[in-house]
Design an enzyme around this catalytic site. Structure first.
Site, short mmCIF file in Angstrom:
data_model
loop_
_atom_site.label_atom_id
_atom_site.label_comp_id
_atom_site.label_asym_id
_atom_site.label_seq_id
_atom_site.Cartn_x
_atom_site.Cartn_y
_atom_site.Cartn_z
N PRO A 2 1.00 -1.22 0.01
CA PRO A 2 -0.02 -0.03 -0.08
C PRO A 2 0.81 1.11 -0.15
O PRO A 2 1.25 1.74 1.11
CB PRO A 2 -0.79 -0.07 1.44
CG PRO A 2 -0.76 -1.55 1.78
CD PRO A 2 0.54 -2.01 1.19
N GLU A 3 1.08 1.89 -1.23
CA GLU A 3 1.65 3.02 -1.35
C GLU A 3 0.25 3.86 -1.85
O GLU A 3 -0.69 3.43 -2.13
CB GLU A 3 2.66 3.21 -2.29
CG GLU A 3 3.82 2.24 -1.69
CD GLU A 3 5.21 2.29 -2.67
OE1 GLU A 3 5.29 3.41 -3.27
OE2 GLU A 3 5.96 1.54 -2.43
N LYS A 59 -0.91 8.07 1.88
CA LYS A 59 -1.00 6.59 1.95
C LYS A 59 -2.07 6.39 2.96
O LYS A 59 -2.51 5.25 3.37
CB LYS A 59 0.23 5.70 2.45
CG LYS A 59 1.53 5.95 1.65
CD LYS A 59 2.80 5.22 2.13
CE LYS A 59 3.98 5.56 1.53
NZ LYS A 59 5.03 5.05 2.25
N ARG A 112 0.71 -8.32 8.91
CA ARG A 112 2.04 -7.92 9.99
C ARG A 112 1.57 -6.97 11.08
O ARG A 112 2.38 -6.57 11.72
CB ARG A 112 2.87 -7.57 9.08
CG ARG A 112 3.66 -8.76 8.36
CD ARG A 112 4.87 -8.16 7.56
NE ARG A 112 5.83 -7.88 8.07
CZ ARG A 112 6.96 -6.97 7.65
NH1 ARG A 112 7.28 -7.22 6.39
NH2 ARG A 112 7.90 -6.46 8.64
N ARG A 256 15.88 -0.07 3.66
CA ARG A 256 14.86 -0.64 2.54
C ARG A 256 15.82 -0.69 1.11
O ARG A 256 16.81 -0.12 1.21
CB ARG A 256 13.92 0.54 2.15
CG ARG A 256 13.09 1.21 2.98
CD ARG A 256 11.71 0.53 2.73
NE ARG A 256 11.40 -0.58 3.22
CZ ARG A 256 11.15 -0.66 4.77
NH1 ARG A 256 11.48 0.29 5.42
NH2 ARG A 256 11.00 -1.92 5.39
#
Length: 266
Positions: A2-3, A59, A112, A256
């Site tokens: 989800p961006e 977002k 998560r 990242r």
DNA sequence: TTAAGTGTTGCTCT
DNA sequence: AAGAGCAACACTTA
């Protein structure tokens, strides 16, 4: 993933499927997902209410209730919302479930548990509290605004694009995609982008985000609809550049992994 | 078996 | 003060 594009697709999903239905019940199966509200309070505040409007900023997804107040959703790395029809099987990892009086429900899933759901009185205040920068796809994000968002920092352009306080909505995957198509090395200091590169980056950003939304980013079958030539399906170990077919390079930024083509992006 | 991963926060170090 | 690096969160997959 989800961006911004994914969240925009979720927003449209709600617009199409769940607005103006009366909320009969709200169940929270793991309260760690809640932000600043407990399950009982959330349920009490929503029972009998309707979702009447949606808004996205970066977002974040905000859904307005009739009689005031908003529910806010953030998705972390593994979250989504789904409109589940009466009688259809509930989804695994549904952490918050909003049941409507017609038997359908809205499922907020999060494998998560990195996302959050909460209540907020006012959408503008919410954006301000989170210090979010202007939305990357908002109509006001023209070249001047874009230049302003990336100005005054020596950071790598990739880090600047992902900074939610500078520009809201872009994460690891889309920053890589945008820089790949604009053919800019992600490590380039933002201050060193000349006017031509800045213009190209801005145009590329808008085009790619729009295309991703049109193609249904965040839907289960998005992978089948990713346009030819995109980096996205090649972002993995041993991935090759869809343009030069050379090996992709990786490097870490803030923990990242960034993928880019050292031949095409300089 | 181990490690890495789409996001964010908060802390440490330079 | 800006910015980088890291761990934590919970779980799946390579």
């Amino acid at each position: 993933m989800p961006e911004l594009p994914d969240v925009e697709v979720y927003r449209r999903r709600l617009d199409r499927g769940v607005l103006n239905k009366t909320i009969r019940k709200v169940s929270v199966s793991d309260s760690r997902i809640l932000d600043g509200v407990n399950a009982a309070t959330l349920a009490r505040r929503l029972k009998g209410r309707r979702f009447v409007d949606t808004r996205r900023h970066g977002k974040h997804l905000l859904v307005r209730l009739d009689k005031g107040g908003w529910v806010h959703f953030h998705f972390g790395m593994t979250g989504a919302v789904h409109h589940i029809r009466d009688g259809d099987r509930p989804l695994p990892y549904t952490r918050v479930r909003f049941d409507f009086s017609d038997g359908d429900h809205l499922a907020y899933t999060s494998k998560r548990l990195l996302g959050r759901v909460g209540l907020t009185a006012d959408a503008d205040a919410f954006v301000a509290e989170h210090a979010l920068g202007p939305d990357a796809l908002d109509s006001e994000m023209d070249l001047a605004a874009f230049r302003k968002a990336l100005s005054g920092t020596t950071r790598a352009v990739k880090a600047a694009l992902m900074d939610q306080e500078a520009l809201a909505g872009i994460g690891n995957v889309y920053s890589d995609e945008i820089l790949f198509h604009a053919r800019i090395d992600p490590r380039t200091p933002a201050t060193k982008l000349d006017a031509a590169k800045m213009r190209r980056l801005h145009r590329t950003m808008r085009r790619l985000l729009e295309t991703a939304v049109e193609r249904g980013a965040g839907s289960d079958d998005f992978i089948d609809r990713v346009p030819r030539g995109w980096l996205l399906p090649h972002r993995h170990k041993d991935g090759r550049c869809p343009r030069s077919h050379g090996a992709l390079a990786t490097y870490k930024i803030g923990g990242r992994t960034s993928y880019f083509c050292p031949r095409c992006q300089r």
